[in-house]
Design an enzyme around this catalytic site. Structure first.
Site, PDB file in Angstrom:
ATOM      1  N   GLU A 124      -8.235   0.539 -12.522  1.00 38.50           N
ATOM      2  CA  GLU A 124      -8.215   0.006 -11.149  1.00 38.50           C
ATOM      3  C   GLU A 124      -9.258  -1.093 -10.918  1.00 38.50           C
ATOM      4  O   GLU A 124     -10.236  -0.899 -10.183  1.00 38.50           O
ATOM      5  CB  GLU A 124      -8.338   1.157 -10.139  1.00 38.50           C
ATOM      6  CG  GLU A 124      -7.171   2.120 -10.310  1.00 38.50           C
ATOM      7  CD  GLU A 124      -7.081   3.235  -9.269  1.00 38.50           C
ATOM      8  OE1 GLU A 124      -7.998   3.378  -8.445  1.00 38.50           O
ATOM      9  OE2 GLU A 124      -6.074   3.964  -9.287  1.00 38.50           O
ATOM     10  N   GLU A 145      -1.196   6.304 -14.372  1.00 43.82           N
ATOM     11  CA  GLU A 145      -1.859   7.314 -13.532  1.00 43.82           C
ATOM     12  C   GLU A 145      -1.040   7.610 -12.290  1.00 43.82           C
ATOM     13  O   GLU A 145      -0.536   6.693 -11.640  1.00 43.82           O
ATOM     14  CB  GLU A 145      -3.265   6.868 -13.118  1.00 43.82           C
ATOM     15  CG  GLU A 145      -4.102   8.023 -12.564  1.00 43.82           C
ATOM     16  CD  GLU A 145      -5.449   7.571 -12.004  1.00 43.82           C
ATOM     17  OE1 GLU A 145      -6.237   6.969 -12.747  1.00 43.82           O
ATOM     18  OE2 GLU A 145      -5.687   7.835 -10.815  1.00 43.82           O
TER      19      GLU A 145
END
Ligand SMILES: *[C@@H]1O[C@H](CO)[C@@H](O)[C@H](O)[C@H]1NC(C)=O
Ligand SMILES: *[C@@H]1O[C@H](CO)[C@@H](O)[C@H](O)[C@H]1NC(C)=O
Ligand SMILES: *[C@@H]1O[C@H](CO)[C@@H](O)[C@H](O)[C@H]1NC(C)=O
Ligand SMILES: *[C@@H]1O[C@H](CO)[C@@H](O)[C@H](O)[C@H]1NC(C)=O
Ligand SMILES: *[C@@H]1O[C@H](CO)[C@@H](O)[C@H](O)[C@H]1NC(C)=O
Ligand SMILES: *[C@@H]1O[C@H](CO)[C@@H](O)[C@H](O)[C@H]1NC(C)=O
Length: 498
Positions: A268, A372
């Site tokens: 991220e 994820e």
């Protein structure tokens, strides 16, 4: 007809011989526990399957003889408590209107795998159980009697699902990483579990790693949390050292007998631009990531005999596609080093899946991998752990089918096991997991999310190719299908009826 479908079942996987006539299954029975699952209700239709040291439900395997020559094997899960319940059938059975042609002439992406993440939290929870209960937990995920995961993600050093922030080299100024070392967390909570999985079960494990943050001393904000980036520019000393950190990590795991197939550039990358971000993060723009790969990471892997390790970009929501990929792949050099684009599911509800297929169309030689996902992540998802939630299982199945129908090559769940609270997590960022561990009673709960993932992981083997499915009429609302031809030539179709 569509009504029969709606009443028939919720998630179905079929493994069959050739052309498939999906038929409507009209019986709707309350059938709890019929597949060996020890159902426990947490209100209404919220069932989990309970496993302990002496008992755990198993998935029946298909006899290829019985599932060939026009026959098929069917696995059903539904809201009433069926969980991967197996039956054989024959395609010549009475058809009820909806037919789906499996067009083997038109194939799409091939599959890397399905799986979850080996976090510190997962290891801590697994090890809070007795040895025989641990065995049942790992067998549920990885054995031929379970859902046979083949994909695993490993955080490089700490993330929020650790007990505290740590890196592999907290010695300020150690640019040559002479003091680099794996930590107690790797040695206790990750490596032994991964090694046990690798030596015990039949299918091979494809592993990839992701960093959350560099050591604090390498960052602009001198902290693993909050808003900050590496100091300087790609090609500079901090970026060179950060590339070497990947090399050292890959070599350290290889030394433990754990070869790593791929890395993402950063978990991220946009989190690290958020002021006061509460857990480990590090900011990257696509341009920074591109230049780091071209100047530092790509060459470092090549120079250290790690050129085979797949580099993935993004590792964040598809909201940023195709933009992120366009910025990186503008560079021919970056295209040479990068194998794939990694995506997280958290903003899927506001981002149409066309973001994925348009990325595929622009860069067809790069795979897309879902790296994820978890339920309970949004502030409004209360409770964080929702034991037995059928909706969360459906959400998984829906997202996976949507991804697969838009060129995604596999899907990786987040923590493979969490505790009753959805942790441990050092910043209390609790979420849900397909397997919830109740250490007090030495048992664990397999949630609908577990079986939803199993409908894909068990039947869509690595190297399967997606095939075109052509229904003879519009699919009823809230019905989704996807199909594959596997390396053993069997066809696997998954149908979700919400
Ligand atoms: C485990 O669960 C099974 C099935 O519910 C039960 O019969 C058995 O007593 C349990 N074992 C332990 C050690 O609690
Ligand atoms: C697939 O290709 C073969 C050979 O070209 C052809 O005979 C067959 O009709 C095609 N099938 C479909 C479903 O298009
Ligand atoms: C790192 O290693 C190189 C080559 O061995 C050496 O020249 C350099 O001084 C070292 N840097 C530090 C900070 O120790
Ligand atoms: C696992 O990998 C090895 C080595 O590449 C290969 O020989 C073997 O066939 C694989 N096993 C399975 C079940 O795919
Ligand atoms: C990092 O930031 C957090 C949150 O602001 C703070 O509590 C912590 O003390 C900082 N750590 C260091 C090493 O400065
Ligand atoms: C970030 O944390 C600092 C120190 O706790 C605080 O003063 C500031 O208001 C916070 N900023 C934001 C945007 O929350």
């Amino acid at each position: 007809m569509s009504r029969k479908w709606e009443m028939g079942f919720q998630v179905v996987s079929m493994v069959i011989g050739c052309v498939l006539t999906l038929y409507a299954h009209s019986s709707y029975q309350h059938n709890p526990g019929s597949n060996g699952c020890m159902l426990k209700a947490f209100g209404g239709n919220a069932f989990v399957c309970v496993c302990n040291s002496t008992y755990c439900d198993k998935v029946e395997n298909t006899d290829p003889q019985k599932a060939s020559k026009g026959g098929y094997s069917m696995y059903q899960s539904d809201i009433t408590g069926k969980r991967l319940l197996h039956s054989y059938g024959s395609a010549s059975k009475q058809a009820c209107g909806l037919e789906v042609l499996v067009n083997l002439n038109n194939t799409f992406q091939s599959i890397i795998g399905f799986g979850g993440a080996f976090t510190d939290a997962a290891g801590i929870n697994i090890q809070s159980l007795s040895a025989s209960t641990q065995k049942n937990l790992l067998a549920s995920y990885f054995s031929t009697e379970g859902i046979e995961y083949t994909l695993g993600r490993i955080p490089m050093a700490s993330c929020d699902f650790s007990m505290h922030p740590y890196s592999y080299d907290d010695n300020s100024g150690d640019f040559n990483l002479t003091k680099f070392s794996l930590t107690q967390e790797d040695k206790k909570f990750k490596i032994p579990i991964i090694q046990a999985v690798m030596r015990t079960y039949k299918r091979n494990l494809t592993l990839f790693a992701s960093p959350w943050s560099a050591p604090a001393w390498m960052k602009t904000n001198k902290n693993m949390t909050g808003k900050g980036t590496l100091v300087g520019e790609p090609g500079g000393p901090y970026f060179k050292t950060w590339a070497m950190y990947f090399v050292k990590f890959l070599k350290a795991y290889a030394k433990e007998g754990i070869p790593i197939w791929g890395v993402t550039g950063q978990n991220e990358p946009t989190d690290g631009f958020i002021t006061n971000f509460s857990f480990q993060a590090m900011g990257w723009t696509p341009e920074m990531q591109r230049d780091f790969i071209v100047k530092d990471l790509g060459p470092a892997l090549q120079q250290n005999s790690l050129g085979h390790v797949k580099i993935m970009i993004l590792d964040d929501s598809r909201l940023q596609l195709p933009y992120w990929a366009e910025q990186v792949f503008r560079s021919e050099e970056a295209r040479k080093y990068v194998s794939g684009v990694a995506v997280h599911w958290y903003q899927d509800f506001i981002t149409p899946a066309v973001a994925l297929s348009s990325t595929h169309k622009k860069f067809p030689e790069k795979f897309i991998l879902a790296t994820e996902a978890c339920s309970g992540a949004m502030p409004w998802n209360i409770p964080k752990v929702s034991l037995g939630s059928w909706k969360r299982g459906e959400d998984y199945a829906h997202d996976i089918i949507q991804d697969l129908n838009n060129f995604v090559s596999g899907w990786t769940d987040w923590n493979i096991a969490l505790n009753m609270e959805g942790g441990p997590n050092w910043v209390k960022n609790f979420v849900d997991s397909p397997v919830i561990v109740n250490a007090k009673s030495d048992e664990f709960y397999k949630q609908p999310m577990f079986y939803a993932l199993g409908h894909f992981s068990k039947f869509i083997l690595p190297m399967s190719k997606r095939v075109e499915l052509v229904p003879n009429q519009n699919l009823p609302k809230d019905m989704y299908i996807v199909g594959f031809q596997r390396p053993d030539k069997a066809i696997a179709c998954i149908l979700l009826n919400r």
